[in-house]
Design a protein around this motif. Structure first.
Motif, short mmCIF file in Angstrom:
data_model
loop_
_atom_site.label_atom_id
_atom_site.label_comp_id
_atom_site.label_asym_id
_atom_site.label_seq_id
_atom_site.Cartn_x
_atom_site.Cartn_y
_atom_site.Cartn_z
N MET A 1 -9.56 -4.56 -5.82
CA MET A 1 -8.81 -3.73 -4.88
C MET A 1 -9.71 -2.65 -4.28
SD MET A 1 -5.34 -1.59 -5.74
CE MET A 1 -4.31 -0.87 -4.46
N VAL A 2 -10.52 -2.02 -5.11
CA VAL A 2 -11.45 -0.99 -4.63
C VAL A 2 -12.45 -1.59 -3.64
CG1 VAL A 2 -13.38 0.49 -5.33
CG2 VAL A 2 -11.24 0.53 -6.63
N ALA A 3 -12.97 -2.78 -3.96
CA ALA A 3 -13.95 -3.43 -3.08
C ALA A 3 -13.35 -3.73 -1.71
CB ALA A 3 -14.47 -4.71 -3.74
N LEU A 4 -12.11 -4.23 -1.69
CA LEU A 4 -11.49 -4.55 -0.40
C LEU A 4 -11.12 -3.28 0.36
CD1 LEU A 4 -9.24 -7.67 -1.05
CD2 LEU A 4 -11.51 -7.53 -0.08
N ILE B 1 -8.32 5.97 -3.17
CA ILE B 1 -7.04 5.26 -3.22
C ILE B 1 -6.01 6.14 -3.95
CG2 ILE B 1 -5.82 3.23 -4.08
CD1 ILE B 1 -8.45 1.69 -3.91
N GLU B 2 -4.91 6.41 -3.27
CA GLU B 2 -3.85 7.21 -3.88
C GLU B 2 -2.97 6.34 -4.77
OE1 GLU B 2 -1.65 9.18 -0.84
OE2 GLU B 2 -3.34 10.44 -0.20
N GLY C 1 -2.90 -6.62 5.96
CA GLY C 1 -1.66 -6.46 5.22
C GLY C 1 -1.76 -5.39 4.15
N THR C 2 -1.09 -5.63 3.02
CA THR C 2 -0.94 -4.61 1.99
C THR C 2 -1.23 -5.19 0.61
OG1 THR C 2 0.74 -3.42 3.26
CG2 THR C 2 0.70 -3.01 0.89
N SER D 1 -3.47 -0.46 2.53
CA SER D 1 -3.01 -1.27 3.66
C SER D 1 -4.07 -1.32 4.74
CB SER D 1 -1.71 -0.69 4.25
OG SER D 1 -0.65 -0.76 3.31
N ASN D 2 -4.06 -2.42 5.47
CA ASN D 2 -4.97 -2.59 6.60
C ASN D 2 -4.23 -3.33 7.71
OD1 ASN D 2 -7.35 -2.46 8.11
ND2 ASN D 2 -8.13 -4.39 7.28
N GLY D 3 -3.31 -2.63 8.34
CA GLY D 3 -2.55 -3.21 9.43
C GLY D 3 -1.43 -4.10 8.95
N PRO D 4 -0.77 -4.79 9.89
CA PRO D 4 0.34 -5.67 9.53
C PRO D 4 -0.14 -6.91 8.81
CG PRO D 4 -0.18 -5.88 11.86
CD PRO D 4 -1.04 -4.76 11.34
N GLY D 5 0.78 -7.53 8.07
CA GLY D 5 0.44 -8.75 7.35
C GLY D 5 1.26 -8.87 6.08
#
Length: 408
Positions: A117-120, A40-41, A128-129, A59-63
């Motif tokens: 956050m790391v787990a997700l 993760i940056e 989303g983000t 991020s993982n796509g829109p949302g």
């Protein structure tokens, strides 16, 4: 997946980095290195020498876009010899209680948010983000959140989860906090010849009475259905240099906890009005300085973020209110059942204490706000601050579930 031992080590390392009211950059860099190791940056946002907030995003796509935030600083530990264990040891005792300044307020909450956050990021079980905002100077001035808000880091958020220690309720509203200082200037003279001097303390005392009376009159006119009334306290008084000299200076500092209907600017206007009136009288020379200005926060207690927390919490028996109260009783060695203000179930709460939300909610966009995190609030800022390791571990899991649910 980070193990429980690795999670505890992260929190211990964070506590061992002394961030008493400053020096946050060292901790920000440590978290940055941890995030980098997990792909993760992040970026440091410098506030002052040796002081920097940290911003990271996945991020993982829109949302929707959800902010996660906690502060890097802690209050002074005081005399280390008064602690059962060294305040910056992060010691875990035989009862699996982790000790140290920041164990409750709020390095445990920040660490839990980082690990969720790391787990997700690894599972990709969200859309989303997610943006992490680890801030400097929350305890004195809310400097980091104010800076990040001005720089636009929260202008596009849909929600913000703040990991402050609140495990038996979800804070959606809190009073503002205003600190100000009034200085009185006079003329020094020998106390045997007071007619040659101008007593700054006497004038300051008169100002304190007038200001307190004026604010008290105004507070009775305004009540918020969620937050009650504004209240005001004079907390520090200084003046004079020698007992046999007429003092040529004196000052007092005060704190007001404010509501939207009679907020920080309203209190300032009241104080200015009294000072201007007094300064027209002979001998008065009063000056006002605002030293901290944190606005009241009132968000939607039925927001999607709060609904996600209430929904997910049902899946965690150990984090439901009766279990949390029992756990706190065991740690504190006392019965909390007599405290009438404690809820019996997890509910949205309005409180008097302020958080970084006071600054973040000054952004260009209104967003959901929820303050929910591990800790024992009764130990915040106190000697022997501590936290059960199991509570910290449980919050890592519930944060993952909350983020996934809110962003799904």
């Amino acid at each position: 997946m980070v193990t429980k031992e690795e999670a505890v080590q992260l929190l211990q390392d964070m506590i061992q980095i002394n961030t008493e009211n400053d020096n946050e950059e060292e901790l920000a860099r440590y978290i940055q290195e941890f995030l980098t190791a997990h792909g993760i940056e992040s970026e440091l946002v410098e506030f002052a020498p040796k002081r920097a907030s940290l911003v990271a995003e996945i991020s993982n796509g829109p949302g929707k876009k959800l902010g996660l935030t906690g502060h890097l600083d802690v209050v002074s530990a005081g005399n280390a010899e008064d602690w059962t264990y060294s305040p910056f040891s992060g010691f875990v005792d035989e009862n699996k209680i982790l000790w140290g300044r920041g164990a409750s307020d709020m390095k445990s909450g920040l660490a839990a948010l980082v690990l969720a956050m790391v787990a997700l990021h690894e599972s990709q079980d969200y859309s989303g983000t997610i943006r992490l905002l680890a801030t400097v100077g929350e305890e004195i001035g809310e400097y980091g959140s104010k800076q990040l808000t001005k720089l636009g880091y929260v202008d596009d958020l849909d929600g913000m989860l703040i990991g402050e220690p609140c495990n038996i309720g979800i804070i959606y509203a809190h009073k503002g906090s205003l600190n100000y200082k009034v200085t009185s200037k006079g003329t020094a003279a020998h106390s045997s010849m007071p007619e040659l001097g101008n007593n700054a303390i006497e004038h300051l005392n008169h100002a304190m009475l007038k200001i307190s009376e004026a604010i008290a009159q105004e507070t009775t006119k305004h009540t918020d259905p969620e937050l009650g009334q504004t209240f005001h306290n004079i907390t520090v008084v200084t003046g004079g240099q020698q007992v046999n000299s007429i003092p040529d200076w004196a000052s007092f500092e005060a704190n007001a906890r404010t509501i939207p209907a009679y907020d920080n600017q309203d209190v300032i206007r009241t104080v200015k009005y009294v000072i201007e009136e007094l300064n027209e009288q002979e001998g008065f020379d009063l000056n006002l300085e605002v030293t901290a200005d944190q606005k009241p926060v009132v968000s939607d207690k039925h927001s999607p973020l709060i609904q996600s927390i209430l929904k997910v919490q049902q899946q965690f028996p150990s984090l439901q209110v009766p279990a949390q109260l029992k756990q706190m009783e065991e740690v504190l060695g006392g019965d909390l059942s007599g405290q009438n203000d404690l809820p019996s179930t997890l509910v949205p709460l309005a409180v008097s204490g302020t958080t970084d939300a006071a600054q973040f909610t000054q952004s260009k966009k209104t967003f959901d706000v929820a303050v929910y995190g591990p800790g024992i609030p009764m130990l915040n800022h106190k000697i022997d601050e501590r936290l059960p390791v199991d509570q910290y571990w449980d919050f890592i899991a519930i944060y993952q579930a909350i983020l996934s649910d809110y962003l799904s």
